[in-house]
Every structure is written in C-alpha cells, then in structure tokens.
Write an enzyme that holds these catalytic residues in place. Structure first.
Site, PDB file in Angstrom:
ATOM      1  CE  LYS A  86     -32.637  13.863 -19.310  1.00  0.00           C
ATOM      2  NZ  LYS A  86     -31.494  13.859 -20.241  1.00  0.00           N
ATOM      3  CB  SER A 161     -30.412  17.502 -19.678  1.00  0.00           C
ATOM      4  OG  SER A 161     -30.461  16.403 -20.415  1.00  0.00           O
ATOM      5  CB  SER A 185     -27.899  15.164 -21.550  1.00  0.00           C
ATOM      6  OG  SER A 185     -27.811  16.481 -21.840  1.00  0.00           O
TER       7      SER A 185
END
Length: 504
Positions: A86, A161, A185
């Site tokens: 990420k 996310s 997330s």
C-alpha cells in the site's frame, strides 16, 4: 524447466518448493506477475490497482537468484516472494504518494520499518498500490489514481483504503500484499475482494514511515489469498521498533514461533463462537439481505466444522459505542499535520493547506470533515471522555466473550455488498454513512481477521470477520484457517484469468 509452474493462485509454499526444485526462478516469477499487471491492470479490464512499479524489481530478483545459487539457502522466510505494498508506506527511492496528488513525485530517503523488515525477510517489493488520499475513505477514490475496480464485478468498488492491495492480490498481481487498517482499511477490501485480511493488536507492527490517521488505532497488516500466507507474512512484519514506542505491544504479546504453527482443519472443534446479530443489515435492503444470506450459510459451515455457535450474543450499547468512540475528526488532523510537517519535500505540509488549495478528491467527505476538525485533539471538549469510553467499549466486548465462554466473535465485515461506482458517484454512500462493522475491533483495539464467506447470487464476494482477545492473534489464525478449510471460497476473478505466460 521440465514442468510448468502456474503462478495464478500460487502460495508462498508453492513458490518456495518450485525454487528448491529448480522449476522456478525469482526473475521468472516477477516477470510473470509483471505480465499480469500489464495485461489486466493497465489494459484489459483496467483494474487500476498499481500506482508505481518498483523499477529495480527484476534486479532484486536476480540478486536473490544468485544468492540462492551460491549458497543453496534462502535469504529469509519470504525469499523471492513478490509483495504489493500500500502506498501509505515510505519506500526509499520509489515514489510514495499516500494516495494524494500533493505527494506525486515524492521519493523518501528511507524505507518504512515494515519495508526494511520485508526486505530482510527476502521479499521483493513489486509495486506500490492505489489508495484514497491519506487513507480517508472506505472506497478507492483518490485524487492521484482515480478509482480502482473490483475484479469480481468491474462496476463495483474495490473497497478502501487498501484498495489497490486488495484488488491486486485478488487478481494475482503478486503473491501477497500489505495493507493498513485504522477503522477497517484492510478488512473492507479483503471482504470485497475475496481475500484473507488481518488487523493485529495495535503496536505489534511498527508504524514508522507510514502516514497516520488515528495514531493509536493504526496498524499495517497482511492481505493474502490464504490464511497460511497471511500468517507467514505477518511473521516478518511484527517486532519491536525503537522508532515506534507503541511496538512495546510486541514485547507484551510474547508470541513465540510462527503464526502459521498449529494451523489445523480441526481448529474449530469445540470452539465457541458468538454471533453479533446487531451487526447485520436490514433484510429489507436487497444488498444487506444478500450479505446476510451468505453469512448465515457460513455459520452452518462453522457448525459443520465443529464449532458451537452461540447465536446471538449482545454487546450492550453497541451502536452508541461505535459512534461515540470514533476519533477521526477529533484526532486525524493533528496526526497528519505532524507527519506532513516532518517532510518538507512535500508541496503541502498540512491538511489545511491541502484543503485550502482543493488538492484532494472532492468525494472524500471524511477528509473534508477532518480538515474542519480541531488542530489539537484536546480542543474537542469531549476528547478525553471519548478516549476513556474506548476502554469501556473494550471491557464490554471482552466481558461478553467471558460471560459466554467464547473463543471469538463473528459478524459480516460489512453490512452491504461492495457499492457500485454509480452509487458512490451519486452520493448514495459516503465514508461517514457507510455501514461497516470493522469499527468494532478497531475501536476496541482487538485483533480481527476477514475470511472469504462466499458469494452473492451475482458472484460478489462477502467476508466474515472473526474477533479474538487482545494479543491472541495465534487463536485468530487457527479459527480462520479451520473456517477456510471447511469452505474453500477463494477463487480467481473471471476478469483476470490465467495468462499463457502464467505457466513459467
């Protein structure tokens, strides 16, 4: 090579066995994943999970191949394993954007601690993945990368996310991935993308070099196609870090060995699992009804695997605690501003500056709310009451588990199927109104795992969340593994089928 190695759905164990037998090299593995990214992320269905490729990935793969050829030994437990990371984690020499157009082109001088640990374990950081601006959404919307598609239904969102990690691992763009979870997330995109996603007790994994949202609630964690791979990845992420005092939690946990130890298909035998029915959506909503149907079928699988399902159990004042202990708007502005101010290379050094210049995606209602929040948490007269309420919330949950002699709690990760892009673009759902249950574990600092629970009639994935006591990740993996073995719901998305090049 005398036998073809199939890269799609390959596990860490599969890859390491192929390395040892000479059927596979790290270079050919990386090339195969890069071919899938070229075919499906930037072309074909255009998943849009990858924001930056590591330009040195093949060079690093060659170095690992040479080291293995010379010594006959792996450099570490993740030797040659390509990882999607990420873009919330800083990577030295590789653009790190935190999902924001304001950080486009930013190349940190040093790696985040988790990146250092992955490299030490022998992993190859293959690519950085898409995310909404500073992780401020349950959805993929980003001022930098736009929208990431769900590979199981291209009209739906991939979740946030950790959007790109979820969609990318699901589409087999790498072996495993790392996300970050403040309120859900990791688990929301894992649920949406038919993955295993793990949120650990905060502090087991260093946050140094990761952009924050609510500092004491943030944690990185594994996202994988199997429970075993998630456990093996977690082994290399945890550890004390002098740069992050919260990692004292790793010392408190005193976990020994691998999180993959003791995994058995019999792991649910005699275990008592409580069902939180309050976390179910209304059957009057077709989307919620679809989730409920899949979840109830998964409960039958739990029973068949030997679990004693206690249905229901009630967490007192659950809705009140979830709302009252939310500290995004109170805390995130301060935490982000502290982080940004320490990076003068960036074009904007505060949330206020980004908001004033409108350098964020207009759909990010949580970012807008954070920008209007207090500069310091203490400026909110309710701050300390809200923080103390978290302790009460955790006690309530733990007491429910103790009162029913439970080994874990379960509920759907999210009350609805992944929203369509049309629903998001027309404002049907916002971050502040979307009904996700992942906040329960996040705001009680409890560990949780999302396990694929099955698919709706339309073929859309649904995740089941298991929650255990603080620092009891080992039990979490044992429960999750047994459910995974009993159900076997993981499958490759039809939008990203095997390539001819996948056989290497």
């Amino acid at each position: 090579m005398t036998e073809t190695f199939r890269v799609d759905e390959a596990t860490i164990s599969d890859i390491h066995q192929a390395f040892r037998s000479g059927r596979l090299s790290c270079r050919s593995l990386v090339e195969a994943y890069l071919a899938r990214i070229a075919a499906y992320d930037t072309a074909g269905p255009a998943i849009n999970a990858i924001v930056t490729l590591n330009p040195a990935a093949l060079e690093e793969a060659d170095a690992l191949d040479r080291a293995f050829a010379e010594t006959g030994q792996f450099t570490g437990p993740l030797h040659g394993i390509p990882v999607l990371l990420k873009d919330q984690a800083e990577t030295a020499g590789i653009t790190t954007t935190f999902g924001s157009i304001t950080a486009d082109g930013y190349k940190p001088a040093a790696d985040a601690t988790i990146v250092t640990r992955l490299k030490t374990a022998g992993a190859v950081i293959l690519a950085k993945t898409t995310m909404p601006d500073f992780a401020t959404s349950w959805f993929s919307t980003s001022s930098l990368s736009g929208e990431t598609k769900n590979p199981y239904d291209l009209s739906r969102d991939a979740g946030g996310s950790s959007s790109g990690t979820g969609a990318g691992v699901a589409a087999n763009f790498a072996t495993v991935g790392v996300g970050e979870d403040t309120g859900g997330s990791i688990r929301v995109p894992s649920s949406f993308n038919n993955l295993v996603g793990v949120r650990v007790t905060p502090g087991l994994i260093s946050r140094a070099g990761l952009s924050p949202l609510v500092s004491f609630q943030d944690t990185a964690g594994p996202m994988a196609r199997t429970v075993t791979d998630a456990a093996l990845l977690l082994d290399s992420l945890v550890g004390h870090d002098p740069k992050d005092p919260w990692t004292a939690a790793h010392t408190v946990a005193r976990h020994q060995g691998s999180y993959a130890d003791g995994l058995s298909a019999d792991g649910l035998q005699g275990k008592r699992i409580g069902v939180v029915r309050e976390a179910m959506g209304s059957a009057d909503d077709p989307s919620a009804a679809a989730v409920n149907t899949v979840f109830d079928t998964a409960l039958e699988a739990l029973r068949s695997a030997g679990a004693e399902v206690v249905d229901p159990v009630v967490i007192p004042d659950l809705a009140h605690y979830i709302e009252y202990t939310s500290l995004y708007i109170t805390h995130s502005k301060h935490d982000l501003n502290t982080f940004l101010a320490q990076r003068p290379e960036l074009s904007h050094l505060s949330v206020q500056a980004i908001h004033q210049d409108k350098r964020f995606h207009e759909e990010l209602d949580l970012f807008i709310a954070i920008a209007g929040g207090p500069d310091n948490p203490e400026d909110d007269t309710e701050y300390f009451r809200k923080y103390i309420a978290r302790e009460a919330f955790q006690r309530e949950v733990v007491n429910v588990m103790a009162g029913h002699s439970l080994d874990g709690l379960c509920f759907p990760d999210v009350q609805l199927l992944p929203p369509t892009r049309k629903e998001l673009q027309t404002g049907k759902w916002t971050t502040l109104t979307f009904p996700t249950n992942t906040l329960i574990a996040s705001q009680t600092w409890l560990p949780a795992i999302s396990i694929p629970a099955g698919f709706s009639d339309e073929g859309v994935p649904v995740g089941l969340e298991l929650v255990t006591l603080p620092y009891d990740e080992a039990s979490l993996f044992r429960l999750g593994y047994a459910l995974e073995q009993a159900t076997q719901h993981r499958r490759l998305p039809e939008s990203t089928p095997p390539l001819v090049q996948d056989g290497v």
